[in-house]
Design a protein around this motif. Structure first.
Motif, PDB file in Angstrom:
ATOM      1  N   ALA A  21      10.419   4.110   2.335  1.00 39.08           N
ATOM      2  CA  ALA A  21      11.269   5.267   2.079  1.00 39.08           C
ATOM      3  C   ALA A  21      11.910   5.769   3.371  1.00 39.08           C
ATOM      4  CB  ALA A  21      10.457   6.367   1.413  1.00 39.08           C
ATOM      5  N   GLN A  22      11.135   5.790   4.447  1.00 41.71           N
ATOM      6  CA  GLN A  22      11.663   6.223   5.744  1.00 41.71           C
ATOM      7  C   GLN A  22      12.740   5.262   6.241  1.00 41.71           C
ATOM      8  OE1 GLN A  22       8.170   6.430   8.194  1.00 41.71           O
ATOM      9  NE2 GLN A  22       7.389   8.311   7.241  1.00 41.71           N
ATOM     10  N   ALA A  23      12.498   3.960   6.067  1.00 42.95           N
ATOM     11  CA  ALA A  23      13.472   2.965   6.508  1.00 42.95           C
ATOM     12  C   ALA A  23      14.780   3.106   5.742  1.00 42.95           C
ATOM     13  CB  ALA A  23      12.896   1.561   6.318  1.00 42.95           C
ATOM     14  N   GLN A  24      14.678   3.384   4.435  1.00 48.37           N
ATOM     15  CA  GLN A  24      15.893   3.548   3.632  1.00 48.37           C
ATOM     16  C   GLN A  24      16.642   4.831   3.988  1.00 48.37           C
ATOM     17  OE1 GLN A  24      14.437   3.110  -0.454  1.00 48.37           O
ATOM     18  NE2 GLN A  24      15.173   0.982  -0.466  1.00 48.37           N
ATOM     19  N   ARG A  25      15.936   5.762   4.621  1.00 48.44           N
ATOM     20  CA  ARG A  25      16.602   6.988   5.087  1.00 48.44           C
ATOM     21  C   ARG A  25      17.221   6.797   6.472  1.00 48.44           C
ATOM     22  NH1 ARG A  25      11.919   9.626   2.877  1.00 48.44           N
ATOM     23  NH2 ARG A  25      11.041   9.857   4.988  1.00 48.44           N
ATOM     24  N   GLY A  26      17.051   5.606   7.042  1.00 45.64           N
ATOM     25  CA  GLY A  26      17.687   5.314   8.318  1.00 45.64           C
ATOM     26  C   GLY A  26      16.790   5.403   9.528  1.00 45.64           C
ATOM     27  N   GLU A  27      15.458   5.529   9.335  1.00 45.53           N
ATOM     28  CA  GLU A  27      14.540   5.606  10.462  1.00 45.53           C
ATOM     29  C   GLU A  27      14.250   4.191  10.968  1.00 45.53           C
ATOM     30  OE1 GLU A  27      11.122   8.055   9.850  1.00 45.53           O
ATOM     31  OE2 GLU A  27      12.217   9.486   8.565  1.00 45.53           O
TER      32      GLU A  27
ATOM     33  N   GLY B  58      12.557   2.996  13.496  1.00 48.30           N
ATOM     34  CA  GLY B  58      11.175   2.671  13.835  1.00 48.30           C
ATOM     35  C   GLY B  58      10.355   2.285  12.617  1.00 48.30           C
ATOM     36  N   ALA B  59      10.584   2.986  11.515  1.00 54.61           N
ATOM     37  CA  ALA B  59       9.868   2.680  10.276  1.00 54.61           C
ATOM     38  C   ALA B  59      10.266   1.295   9.758  1.00 54.61           C
ATOM     39  CB  ALA B  59      10.172   3.740   9.221  1.00 54.61           C
ATOM     40  N   ARG B  60      11.547   0.967   9.891  1.00 51.87           N
ATOM     41  CA  ARG B  60      12.022  -0.353   9.446  1.00 51.87           C
ATOM     42  C   ARG B  60      11.352  -1.472  10.261  1.00 51.87           C
ATOM     43  NH1 ARG B  60      16.681  -2.240   6.744  1.00 51.87           N
ATOM     44  NH2 ARG B  60      17.270  -0.050   6.483  1.00 51.87           N
ATOM     45  N   GLU B  61      11.312  -1.282  11.576  1.00 53.68           N
ATOM     46  CA  GLU B  61      10.689  -2.282  12.434  1.00 53.68           C
ATOM     47  C   GLU B  61       9.205  -2.437  12.129  1.00 53.68           C
ATOM     48  OE1 GLU B  61      11.508  -1.274  16.490  1.00 53.68           O
ATOM     49  OE2 GLU B  61      13.457  -2.272  16.479  1.00 53.68           O
ATOM     50  N   GLU B  62       8.531  -1.336  11.893  1.00 50.18           N
ATOM     51  CA  GLU B  62       7.104  -1.389  11.597  1.00 50.18           C
ATOM     52  C   GLU B  62       6.861  -2.067  10.255  1.00 50.18           C
ATOM     53  OE1 GLU B  62       2.986  -0.861  11.944  1.00 50.18           O
ATOM     54  OE2 GLU B  62       4.637  -0.860  13.396  1.00 50.18           O
TER      55      GLU B  62
ATOM     56  N   SER C  75       0.843  -1.194   0.000  1.00 49.86           N
ATOM     57  CA  SER C  75       0.000   0.000   0.000  1.00 49.86           C
ATOM     58  C   SER C  75       0.879   1.244   0.000  1.00 49.86           C
ATOM     59  CB  SER C  75      -0.897   0.007   1.248  1.00 49.86           C
ATOM     60  OG  SER C  75      -0.118   0.247   2.415  1.00 49.86           O
ATOM     61  N   PRO C  76       0.284   2.425  -0.290  1.00 49.11           N
ATOM     62  CA  PRO C  76       1.072   3.670  -0.228  1.00 49.11           C
ATOM     63  C   PRO C  76       1.727   3.871   1.142  1.00 49.11           C
ATOM     64  CG  PRO C  76      -0.999   4.045  -1.363  1.00 49.11           C
ATOM     65  CD  PRO C  76      -1.078   2.650  -0.805  1.00 49.11           C
ATOM     66  N   ARG C  77       1.027   3.470   2.207  1.00 48.81           N
ATOM     67  CA  ARG C  77       1.605   3.598   3.549  1.00 48.81           C
ATOM     68  C   ARG C  77       2.856   2.749   3.687  1.00 48.81           C
ATOM     69  NH1 ARG C  77       3.590   6.107   7.690  1.00 48.81           N
ATOM     70  NH2 ARG C  77       3.441   4.926   9.666  1.00 48.81           N
ATOM     71  N   HIS C  78       2.834   1.552   3.104  1.00 53.18           N
ATOM     72  CA  HIS C  78       4.003   0.683   3.159  1.00 53.18           C
ATOM     73  C   HIS C  78       5.176   1.308   2.397  1.00 53.18           C
ATOM     74  CE1 HIS C  78       1.012  -2.823   3.814  1.00 53.18           C
ATOM     75  NE2 HIS C  78       1.517  -2.444   4.968  1.00 53.18           N
ATOM     76  N   LEU C  79       4.879   1.904   1.251  1.00 51.18           N
ATOM     77  CA  LEU C  79       5.934   2.535   0.463  1.00 51.18           C
ATOM     78  C   LEU C  79       6.517   3.739   1.204  1.00 51.18           C
ATOM     79  CD1 LEU C  79       4.358   2.361  -3.133  1.00 51.18           C
ATOM     80  CD2 LEU C  79       6.076   0.846  -2.083  1.00 51.18           C
ATOM     81  N   GLU C  80       5.661   4.417   1.956  1.00 52.24           N
ATOM     82  CA  GLU C  80       6.143   5.540   2.772  1.00 52.24           C
ATOM     83  C   GLU C  80       7.073   5.029   3.871  1.00 52.24           C
ATOM     84  OE1 GLU C  80       4.379   8.937   5.847  1.00 52.24           O
ATOM     85  OE2 GLU C  80       3.022   7.880   4.481  1.00 52.24           O
ATOM     86  N   LEU C  81       6.687   3.946   4.527  1.00 52.83           N
ATOM     87  CA  LEU C  81       7.529   3.335   5.554  1.00 52.83           C
ATOM     88  C   LEU C  81       8.845   2.848   4.949  1.00 52.83           C
ATOM     89  CD1 LEU C  81       4.917   1.223   7.581  1.00 52.83           C
ATOM     90  CD2 LEU C  81       6.196   3.212   8.414  1.00 52.83           C
TER      91      LEU C  81
END
Length: 247
Positions: A21-27, A29-33, A13-19
């Motif tokens: 992108a955040q994970a690839q930026r080093g976040e 929490g986003a990676r874990e979620e 989903s778009p939310r997953h793609l947002e997560l």
């Protein structure tokens, strides 16, 4: 163990793609979620590729799949790979192949090859064959290790009765009728609680009781003592591989 239910499908989903992108930026929490939400997807891929339902806390494939998904997060490039889930599935599938090969080849690591997207029914035919062969080799290796461990455990058990694993071919009765009678005596020892306890507690055959139950003489039972004990121990302790030879 209870019945394992099929792993549920999870859609991108778009939310997953947002997560993503955040994970690839080093976040972190986003990676874990992202991993948490796609865990059912990971389990489904692992189950399909291994041919059985994998279970948390029991199967090493779980760790392989989670690490592969984490690797997919780091490596994914939408300009080159299209769907993230298709890319992640390919990474998981190939890391699982690497795992089976590594197990079979004594921890020799096979590097991840290029991640091609050309598939038939979601899986390249050649890679399907590779997966099957790797799984078969892994199963054969596991069986070999389990068989060896069983022989080691059995050898230690025999030693308690002053019997050597190496002497088993020598003490085996030569005639089929004699072997059948000895096997029948061993089954009685294994199946009857009072005979079984006599053997395990005293370290000797219950010759008096056996003589009354079988159609051979006490002298014959004494002559076949080691063989009867050896077979009875296989049956009592349910050594699955060794039981194949008994049967």
């Amino acid at each position: 163990m209870g019945r394992t239910e099929p792993h549920m499908e999870v859609q991108e989903s778009p939310r997953h793609l947002e997560l993503l992108a955040q994970a690839q930026r080093g976040e972190h929490g986003a990676r874990e979620e992202l991993i948490r939400q796609f865990k059912p997807f990971i389990l489904r891929v692992l189950s399909q590729r291994s041919g059985r339902f994998v279970q948390q806390g029991q199967d090493e494939e779980i760790s392989i799949g989670l690490m592969a998904f984490d690797e997919a997060i780091n490596s994914y490039d939408p300009q080159k790979s299209g769907s993230f889930l298709a890319f992640a599935e390919t990474v998981i599938k190939r890391r699982l192949i690497d795992y089976y090969r590594k197990e079979q080849r004594g921890n020799k690591v096979i590097p991840l090859s290029g991640l091609g997207q050309e598939e038939e029914d979601g899986l390249v035919v050649a890679e399907r064959m590779t997966m099957h062969q790797a799984m078969l080799q892994h199963q054969l290796e596991q069986e070999r290790l389990e068989r060896r461990e069983e022989i080691v455990a059995y050898s230690k058990l025999l030693a308690r009765f002053q019997i050597s694993f190496r002497e088993l071919p020598e003490i085996c009765p030569k005639h089929a009728d004699a072997r059948a009678n000895a096997l029948a005596a061993a089954r009685l020892v294994a199946e009857r609680p009072e005979l079984r306890q006599h053997l395990l507690n005293r370290g000797e055959l219950p010759l008096k009781e056996l003589t009354e139950l079988v159609e051979v003489s006490r002298k014959t039972l004494e002559r076949q003592r080691k063989y009867i004990i050896a077979i009875a121990l296989i049956l009592i302790y349910d050594f699955s591989y060794l039981k194949e030879y008994v049967q």
